[in-house]
Design a protein around this motif. Structure first.
Motif, mmCIF file in Angstrom:
data_model
loop_
_atom_site.group_PDB
_atom_site.id
_atom_site.type_symbol
_atom_site.label_atom_id
_atom_site.label_comp_id
_atom_site.label_asym_id
_atom_site.label_seq_id
_atom_site.Cartn_x
_atom_site.Cartn_y
_atom_site.Cartn_z
ATOM 1 N N ASP A 1 7.857 -1.586 -6.440
ATOM 2 C CA ASP A 1 6.808 -0.591 -6.204
ATOM 3 C C ASP A 1 7.024 0.661 -7.049
ATOM 4 O O ASP A 1 6.068 1.277 -7.527
ATOM 5 C CB ASP A 1 6.755 -0.225 -4.717
ATOM 6 N N THR B 1 3.318 2.235 -7.450
ATOM 7 C CA THR B 1 2.677 2.284 -6.136
ATOM 8 C C THR B 1 3.477 3.097 -5.126
ATOM 9 O O THR B 1 2.969 3.432 -4.060
ATOM 10 C CB THR B 1 2.465 0.860 -5.582
ATOM 11 N N ARG C 1 2.442 6.057 -1.290
ATOM 12 C CA ARG C 1 2.334 4.606 -1.436
ATOM 13 C C ARG C 1 0.871 4.258 -1.563
ATOM 14 O O ARG C 1 0.074 4.642 -0.714
ATOM 15 C CB ARG C 1 2.958 3.881 -0.230
ATOM 16 N N SER C 2 0.531 3.554 -2.642
ATOM 17 C CA SER C 2 -0.881 3.204 -2.870
ATOM 18 C C SER C 2 -1.286 2.054 -1.952
ATOM 19 O O SER C 2 -0.483 1.211 -1.635
ATOM 20 C CB SER C 2 -1.085 2.790 -4.330
#
Length: 269
Positions: free
Chosen positions: A246, A251, A268-269
């Motif tokens: 990530d 992300t 956090r996407s």
């Protein structure tokens, strides 16, 4: 490389309730911790870093490395207690010489004194490791029944070889590591020791990429970047390799360490 790239060795960490306990109780806690692999969210990458941590906490050493190999495959570094020893271990693998390679090939513990004249047995390894302050190395194989899975490498900074009591404990930690790998396979009859090792070897690459990304982004050293990444994974109960992916994918963003230029909070996407 400038000396500032290698911060002073941090005190060894102790996991969970073992902190502050006498050594005998910490040994028991370590063996229990390494045996606790029969869980659905077992994280191979994190497990091998715990092996290195327990070696650091329980043995009279300055650094530790864990190497594994697929059946009939070459040794690969999967965990190291510091960036300094990681670079030495990678050099040893590239040079194909040193106590770790010999211990793995001969399936026997190996002791090597780094002081005095350069050893004719491993001249390049000795010349590479000595300037970093190490005085000796003890390598002990990680064995599963008749199969050698890898090696524990224990680097000392004080004069003298590893004491016999610590050699026996190193053997016990290596055996516990091998047994834990075997235990993990009982969760799924289709999982094998080979699959466990393959996972550890693949995830090592993405973890190094994420560590390098954080080092460059935050202007810090690799050890600090890795410890922050690992602490975040533990706090949020994330597999270390998933967090690393990530971070590389963008992300997840970790805020920079205190004292550096402020950046975005953890997202956090």
């Amino acid at each position: 490389m400038p000396e500032s790239s290698f911060p002073p060795q941090e005190p060894p960490s102790v996991n969970g309730p073992a902190a502050g306990l006498p050594r005998e109780e910490r040994i028991t806690a370590a063996l229990i911790d390494l045996a606790d692999t029969l869980v659905d969210d077992f994280d191979p990458a994190e497990f091998f870093y715990r092996v290195a941590e327990h070696c650091m906490d329980l043995l009279d050493i300055g650094d530790a490395g864990v190497m594994l190999a697929l059946p009939k495959g070459p040794l690969t570094l999967v965990a190291a207690s510091s960036e300094r020893v990681r670079l030495i271990e990678l050099f040893e693998l590239d040079a194909l010489e040193g106590p770790c390679c010999t211990a793995f090939r001969e399936v026997s513990p190996v002791d090597h004194d780094l002081r005095g004249t350069v050893s004719p047995r491993w001249p390049r390894f000795t010349a590479r490791a000595r300037p970093d302050g190490y005085t000796s190395v003890h390598a002990t194989p990680i064995r599963l029944r008749r199969e050698t899975l890898g090696v524990l490498n224990l680097f000392r900074r004080v004069p003298g070889p590893l004491l016999e009591s610590n050699r026996r404990l190193a053997r016990a930690l290596a055996d516990a590591t091998a047994i834990s790998l075997l235990q993990q396979t009982t969760l799924d009859q289709h999982r094998t020791v080979r699959a466990q090792l393959e996972t550890a070897l693949v995830t090592r690459t993405i973890i190094e990429q994420a560590k390098g990304f954080l080092t460059a982004r935050h202007g810090t050293d690799p050890d600090t970047a890795f410890h922050r990444m690992r602490a975040h994974a533990r706090h949020h109960r994330l597999p270390l390799a998933d967090l690393a992916r990530d971070i590389v994918d963008g992300t997840v963003t970790l805020a920079p360490p205190a004292g550096t230029d402020p950046g975005p909070a953890v997202t956090r996407s």
